[in-house]
Scaffold this motif. Structure first.
Motif, PDB file in Angstrom:
ATOM      1  N   HIS A   1       0.536  -0.782 -14.181  1.00 31.49           N
ATOM      2  CA  HIS A   1       0.571   0.710 -14.318  1.00 31.49           C
ATOM      3  C   HIS A   1      -0.159   0.922 -15.444  1.00 31.49           C
ATOM      4  O   HIS A   1      -0.413   0.087 -16.439  1.00 31.49           O
ATOM      5  CB  HIS A   1       2.034   1.242 -14.223  1.00 31.49           C
ATOM      6  N   ARG A   2      -0.661   2.304 -15.632  1.00 30.34           N
ATOM      7  CA  ARG A   2      -1.611   2.638 -16.706  1.00 30.34           C
ATOM      8  C   ARG A   2      -1.092   4.175 -17.080  1.00 30.34           C
ATOM      9  O   ARG A   2      -0.242   4.926 -16.322  1.00 30.34           O
ATOM     10  CB  ARG A   2      -2.943   2.472 -16.692  1.00 30.34           C
TER      11      ARG A   2
ATOM     12  N   ASP B   1       0.816  -1.340   0.122  1.00 34.07           N
ATOM     13  CA  ASP B   1      -0.036   0.047  -0.052  1.00 34.07           C
ATOM     14  C   ASP B   1       0.819   1.210  -0.013  1.00 34.07           C
ATOM     15  O   ASP B   1       0.693   2.272   0.900  1.00 34.07           O
ATOM     16  CB  ASP B   1      -0.933   0.149   1.184  1.00 34.07           C
TER      17      ASP B   1
ATOM     18  N   LYS C   1      -0.465   0.930  -9.574  1.00 33.41           N
ATOM     19  CA  LYS C   1      -1.407   0.353  -8.687  1.00 33.41           C
ATOM     20  C   LYS C   1      -0.770  -0.211  -7.634  1.00 33.41           C
ATOM     21  O   LYS C   1       0.197  -1.044  -7.601  1.00 33.41           O
ATOM     22  CB  LYS C   1      -2.266  -0.683  -9.497  1.00 33.41           C
ATOM     23  N   ASN C   2      -1.398   0.120  -6.501  1.00 32.58           N
ATOM     24  CA  ASN C   2      -1.009  -0.576  -4.923  1.00 32.58           C
ATOM     25  C   ASN C   2      -1.921  -1.765  -4.764  1.00 32.58           C
ATOM     26  O   ASN C   2      -2.618  -2.255  -5.327  1.00 32.58           O
ATOM     27  CB  ASN C   2      -0.742   0.363  -3.970  1.00 32.58           C
ATOM     28  N   SER C   3      -1.345  -2.317  -3.699  1.00 35.55           N
ATOM     29  CA  SER C   3      -2.164  -3.553  -3.503  1.00 35.55           C
ATOM     30  C   SER C   3      -3.484  -3.463  -2.938  1.00 35.55           C
ATOM     31  O   SER C   3      -4.612  -4.379  -2.853  1.00 35.55           O
ATOM     32  CB  SER C   3      -1.524  -4.448  -2.301  1.00 35.55           C
TER      33      SER C   3
ATOM     34  N   GLN D   1       0.396   6.275 -13.897  1.00 39.47           N
ATOM     35  CA  GLN D   1      -0.158   5.910 -12.458  1.00 39.47           C
ATOM     36  C   GLN D   1       0.142   4.557 -12.433  1.00 39.47           C
ATOM     37  O   GLN D   1       0.320   3.548 -13.139  1.00 39.47           O
ATOM     38  CB  GLN D   1      -1.941   5.816 -12.579  1.00 39.47           C
TER      39      GLN D   1
ATOM     40  N   THR E   1       4.989  -4.448 -11.249  1.00 44.64           N
ATOM     41  CA  THR E   1       3.685  -3.807 -10.867  1.00 44.64           C
ATOM     42  C   THR E   1       2.624  -3.165 -11.988  1.00 44.64           C
ATOM     43  O   THR E   1       3.315  -2.735 -13.012  1.00 44.64           O
ATOM     44  CB  THR E   1       3.916  -2.628  -9.869  1.00 44.64           C
TER      45      THR E   1
ATOM     46  N   ALA F   1      -3.765  -0.700 -18.378  1.00 45.50           N
ATOM     47  CA  ALA F   1      -3.179  -1.525 -17.225  1.00 45.50           C
ATOM     48  C   ALA F   1      -2.517  -2.784 -17.583  1.00 45.50           C
ATOM     49  O   ALA F   1      -2.931  -3.399 -18.260  1.00 45.50           O
ATOM     50  CB  ALA F   1      -3.971  -1.810 -16.018  1.00 45.50           C
TER      51      ALA F   1
ATOM     52  N   GLY G   1      -5.797  -1.793  -4.464  1.00 47.14           N
ATOM     53  CA  GLY G   1      -6.328  -1.211  -5.932  1.00 47.14           C
ATOM     54  C   GLY G   1      -6.306   0.184  -6.213  1.00 47.14           C
ATOM     55  O   GLY G   1      -6.892   0.738  -7.276  1.00 47.14           O
ATOM     56  N   GLU G   2      -5.539   0.995  -5.445  1.00 46.79           N
ATOM     57  CA  GLU G   2      -5.412   2.499  -5.632  1.00 46.79           C
ATOM     58  C   GLU G   2      -4.432   2.969  -6.900  1.00 46.79           C
ATOM     59  O   GLU G   2      -3.420   2.207  -6.854  1.00 46.79           O
ATOM     60  CB  GLU G   2      -5.138   3.332  -4.419  1.00 46.79           C
ATOM     61  N   TRP G   3      -4.800   3.742  -7.475  1.00 46.90           N
ATOM     62  CA  TRP G   3      -3.990   4.123  -8.704  1.00 46.90           C
ATOM     63  C   TRP G   3      -3.188   5.536  -8.186  1.00 46.90           C
ATOM     64  O   TRP G   3      -3.565   6.215  -7.713  1.00 46.90           O
ATOM     65  CB  TRP G   3      -4.689   4.645  -9.798  1.00 46.90           C
TER      66      TRP G   3
END
Length: 332
Positions: free
Chosen positions: A272-273, A4, A235-237, A233, A270, A213, A239-241
């Motif tokens: 990313h987008r 996170d 993505k953490n564990s 962006q 990880t 993503a 699910g937040e960008w």
């Protein structure tokens, strides 16, 4: 795996670059601190910025300036280096907006795709898909020479960062040299993301996303992005960008699928987008440092020991992994 994290760490790699070829580099306090930070970043986020990396800022900016010039040309002019399946399958050249596909969804960007050039028979049947030369425009006239110089410098920098990552994992500095990545493949994507018009508002759906993503395929990516536009962006564990805004004078770096396998999951590639909510056209030049094209990649013994003694991933051949991705990435 990614946790996170709420931001992307920034690492001054100058101590590592100063000692990269010293047989006793791991004993240097400055190198040890860089290695500690690399280990933390790779375990927590799989992303980090690097500063004081030795590549001139003037060159980094010129690479983006020349890319802007190309994308500013007429559509007809850009089509002169169009990515087309001329003989068998071709993966090099220009693609217009919507022609790159991520997980079945068209991406809202245009790009020039370049790869280490592969001569006929260089990797046998495994390399057939990737055989060919890169396509460069006549205008801007200096684009080919500039990008080739840039690739050489990024390759050199990536080798040195990978020595730090090898130490961070608990291996020898040259763990990813020789048969693993001593003759590395590379990929360069020169990408242009259209700005958002006032009538369209902000990107809110998959169809508005500049690049969907995904994880990267190889070892290490160096991202050179326009200043002043936040679009990348991670993505953490939870699910937040998490945004990776441009930091002048730095590269955003991230690790790829092959390093995930070699590390037996100690380090993860990880998701990313890219979402460009700016009205400005955004350029990003992504350099991908890859393993040897034909190398078999499987968890390293010392990484397996550190992760419970069980191999978490099957053996993969980098070239096969790359081709499987490339063949589903384009609308032809």
């Amino acid at each position: 795996m990614a946790t996170d994290f709420k931001s992307i760490p920034l690492i001054d790699v100058s101590p590592l670059l100063a000692k990269w070829d010293d047989p006793r580099m791991s004993e240097d306090p400055g190198v040890a601190e860089v290695v500690r930070q690399l280990n933390q970043a790779c375990r927590v986020a799989g992303f980090f910025y690097v500063k004081d990396h030795g590549i001139p800022d003037s060159l980094i900016k010129e690479v983006r300036t020349v890319s802007h010039k190309f994308f500013g040309l007429s559509y007809e002019e850009k089509l002169k280096i169009k990515l087309t399946p001329t003989s068998g399958y071709s993966c090099r050249g220009y693609q217009s907006v919507g022609e790159n596909i991520t997980k079945g969804v068209p991406d809202m960007h245009e790009a020039i795709d370049c790869y280490r050039e592969v001569t006929q028979g260089m990797y046998g049947d495994l390399g057939r898909t990737m055989e060919g030369c890169n396509l460069w425009p006549r205008d801007p006239a200096n684009m080919k020479a500039l990008m080739e110089e840039y690739v050489n410098l990024c390759t050199d920098l990536s080798r040195k960062i990978m020595r730090g990552i090898a130490l961070a994992l608990g291996g020898l500095p040259n763990e990813f040299e020789g048969e693993r990545a001593g003759d590395p493949f590379w990929v360069l994507r020169i990408i242009g993301y259209p700005g958002v018009s006032t009538t369209n508002g902000h990107a809110t759906s998959e169809n508005d996303i500049g690049c969907g993503a995904h994880t990267d395929y190889g070892l290490l990516t160096l991202v050179n992005q326009d200043d002043g536009i936040t679009a990348l962006q991670v993505k953490n564990s939870s699910g937040e960008w998490i945004s990776a805004p441009p930091v002048p004078g730095t590269f955003v770096c991230n690790i790829g699928d092959m390093l995930k396998i070699w590390s037996n999951g100690l380090y993860n590639s990880t998701l990313h987008r890219v979402v460009n909510n700016s009205p400005k056209f955004r350029v990003c030049v992504a350099y991908f440092f890859e393993p040897n094209y034909d190398v078999g990649v499987e968890p390293l013994d010392f990484c397996v020991k550190k992760t419970g003694g069980v191999k978490k991933f099957e053996r993969a051949v980098y070239g096969e992994h790359l081709v499987s991705k490339v063949k589903t990435n384009f609308v032809m």
